[in-house]
Every structure is written in C-alpha cells, then in structure tokens.
Design a protein around this motif. Sequence first.
Motif, PDB file in Angstrom:
ATOM      1  N   ALA A   1       5.490   4.078   2.708  1.00  0.00           N
ATOM      2  CA  ALA A   1       5.891   4.686   1.265  1.00  0.00           C
ATOM      3  C   ALA A   1       4.885   5.537   0.733  1.00  0.00           C
ATOM      4  O   ALA A   1       3.446   5.360   0.961  1.00  0.00           O
ATOM      5  CB  ALA A   1       5.912   3.344   0.247  1.00  0.00           C
ATOM      6  N   VAL A   2       5.445   6.740   0.562  1.00  0.00           N
ATOM      7  CA  VAL A   2       4.739   7.930  -0.116  1.00  0.00           C
ATOM      8  C   VAL A   2       5.070   8.035  -1.601  1.00  0.00           C
ATOM      9  O   VAL A   2       6.364   8.021  -1.939  1.00  0.00           O
ATOM     10  CB  VAL A   2       5.007   9.188   0.669  1.00  0.00           C
TER      11      VAL A   2
ATOM     12  N   PHE B   1       0.989  -1.134  -0.119  1.00  0.00           N
ATOM     13  CA  PHE B   1       0.067   0.028   0.058  1.00  0.00           C
ATOM     14  C   PHE B   1       0.827   1.214  -0.018  1.00  0.00           C
ATOM     15  O   PHE B   1       2.048   1.309   0.582  1.00  0.00           O
ATOM     16  CB  PHE B   1      -0.836  -0.040   0.897  1.00  0.00           C
ATOM     17  N   TYR B   2       0.513   2.309  -0.858  1.00  0.00           N
ATOM     18  CA  TYR B   2       1.209   3.469  -0.882  1.00  0.00           C
ATOM     19  C   TYR B   2       0.242   4.684  -0.727  1.00  0.00           C
ATOM     20  O   TYR B   2      -0.981   4.552  -0.991  1.00  0.00           O
ATOM     21  CB  TYR B   2       1.886   3.765  -2.382  1.00  0.00           C
ATOM     22  N   THR B   3       0.625   5.697  -0.016  1.00  0.00           N
ATOM     23  CA  THR B   3      -0.136   7.036   0.078  1.00  0.00           C
ATOM     24  C   THR B   3       0.211   7.724  -1.225  1.00  0.00           C
ATOM     25  O   THR B   3       1.381   7.963  -1.284  1.00  0.00           O
ATOM     26  CB  THR B   3       0.178   7.627   1.200  1.00  0.00           C
ATOM     27  N   VAL B   4      -0.609   8.038  -2.136  1.00  0.00           N
ATOM     28  CA  VAL B   4      -0.471   9.089  -3.322  1.00  0.00           C
ATOM     29  C   VAL B   4      -0.788  10.435  -3.137  1.00  0.00           C
ATOM     30  O   VAL B   4      -1.869  10.635  -2.305  1.00  0.00           O
ATOM     31  CB  VAL B   4      -1.017   8.424  -4.553  1.00  0.00           C
ATOM     32  N   TRP B   5      -0.054  11.367  -3.326  1.00  0.00           N
ATOM     33  CA  TRP B   5      -0.312  12.741  -3.162  1.00  0.00           C
ATOM     34  C   TRP B   5      -0.048  13.232  -4.414  1.00  0.00           C
ATOM     35  O   TRP B   5       0.857  13.055  -5.133  1.00  0.00           O
ATOM     36  CB  TRP B   5       0.968  13.586  -2.185  1.00  0.00           C
ATOM     37  N   ALA B   6      -1.197  14.224  -4.873  1.00  0.00           N
ATOM     38  CA  ALA B   6      -1.080  14.853  -6.411  1.00  0.00           C
ATOM     39  C   ALA B   6      -1.702  16.461  -5.759  1.00  0.00           C
ATOM     40  O   ALA B   6      -2.597  16.648  -5.068  1.00  0.00           O
ATOM     41  CB  ALA B   6      -1.928  14.132  -7.169  1.00  0.00           C
TER      42      ALA B   6
ATOM     43  N   VAL C   1      10.194   7.291   1.172  1.00  0.00           N
ATOM     44  CA  VAL C   1      10.017   6.298   2.434  1.00  0.00           C
ATOM     45  C   VAL C   1       9.990   7.104   3.537  1.00  0.00           C
ATOM     46  O   VAL C   1      10.994   7.689   3.783  1.00  0.00           O
ATOM     47  CB  VAL C   1      11.019   5.057   2.546  1.00  0.00           C
ATOM     48  N   ARG C   2       9.006   7.174   4.285  1.00  0.00           N
ATOM     49  CA  ARG C   2       9.045   8.005   5.462  1.00  0.00           C
ATOM     50  C   ARG C   2       9.232   7.060   6.904  1.00  0.00           C
ATOM     51  O   ARG C   2       8.215   6.001   6.886  1.00  0.00           O
ATOM     52  CB  ARG C   2       7.762   8.819   5.743  1.00  0.00           C
TER      53      ARG C   2
END
Length: 170
Positions: free
Chosen positions: A96-97, A52-57, A83-84
């Motif tokens: 993971a972002v 799973f990834y967090t996606v920012w746009a 990677v935070r």
Amino acid sequence: MNETTVTLVGNVATAVEYRESESGGYARFRFAVTSRRWDRLRELWADGPTSFYTVWASRTLGLNLAASVSVGEPLVVHGRLKVREEERDGVRRASAVVDAVAAGHDLTRGTSAFRRAAKGDPYPSDRSPGRSGAPGAANAGERQADGAAPGGPAPVAAGAVPDAAPAPPF
C-alpha cells in the motif's frame, strides 16, 4: 478518474528520506497504523493489527516533512491510496502506497510549533540540509539542556503564560 483518498492516523516507522530530482524534490517514509478496539471481556483498550504504508510526498510537502518529522512521531497523513502488486521470486506481493497531499503532527497526542518557511528559502530558519540530503537530519533528536528544540521556544511551565511573540511581517 476515481481516486481513493484516505486519511491515516499513525506513527512514523522509518526516517524520512529526502531526495532531489530533475522534476523536483520528494520524500519517502514508512508509516505504521495500528487500530485500537475496546475489549468488552477485559474492559480495556487493545491494539489490533498494524498496517504499514509507504508514504511519498513531493515538492514543498516532502521538504517540510523531512525537516519536521522524526521516527516514532504521531502524524495524520491525507492522500491518494494506491495498491501496488509485484511478483518477486515467484511470490506475488501487494503493498500500500500513499501519495500524500497533506500531513501534520497528531495534536491529540502532543504539541507542535508551526514555523512558516520564507519564500525563496526552502529551509526554516533553524533547519539546514543534513546528512544524506535530508533537511534537518543533523538536528533530528537534538535538544538543548532546557528541553527545547534548537532554535525553538523554551518549554513553558504548567499554568504559566508564555511571553507574546511579535507578529511575523507579511
């Protein structure tokens, strides 16, 4: 500076949250990527683990994602991987972002209709801000009786040729 760019193919796991800020709008959602491998013993495709990834746009990409994407839809996302790490209650966690640069529907698993947003109008013609500030949220999942999305083209029967649409003015 070296950046790690990735292209991910997967499914939208959560609703796209869109927010306006002083520096511009941005969208955030969770993205599930499951690998598939050929199982030689059973002679069939098997799912591997899901990441799973967090996606920012940000800006226009964030606005257009919020207006176009629903939970469960297949996407291709391209962007910078980060990677935070954080420590919460004595436990170190890593996440993971992806800061998205481009995103779109995965056309190997379905069809999509592109609508260009008019300059000066942040929302496509059939979309408007819905609940919680998410463009198109009020329209998400709605379908007309014939199966078409609101304001979208009607479905075409197999083998039929759709009517030609007029060219957009430029």
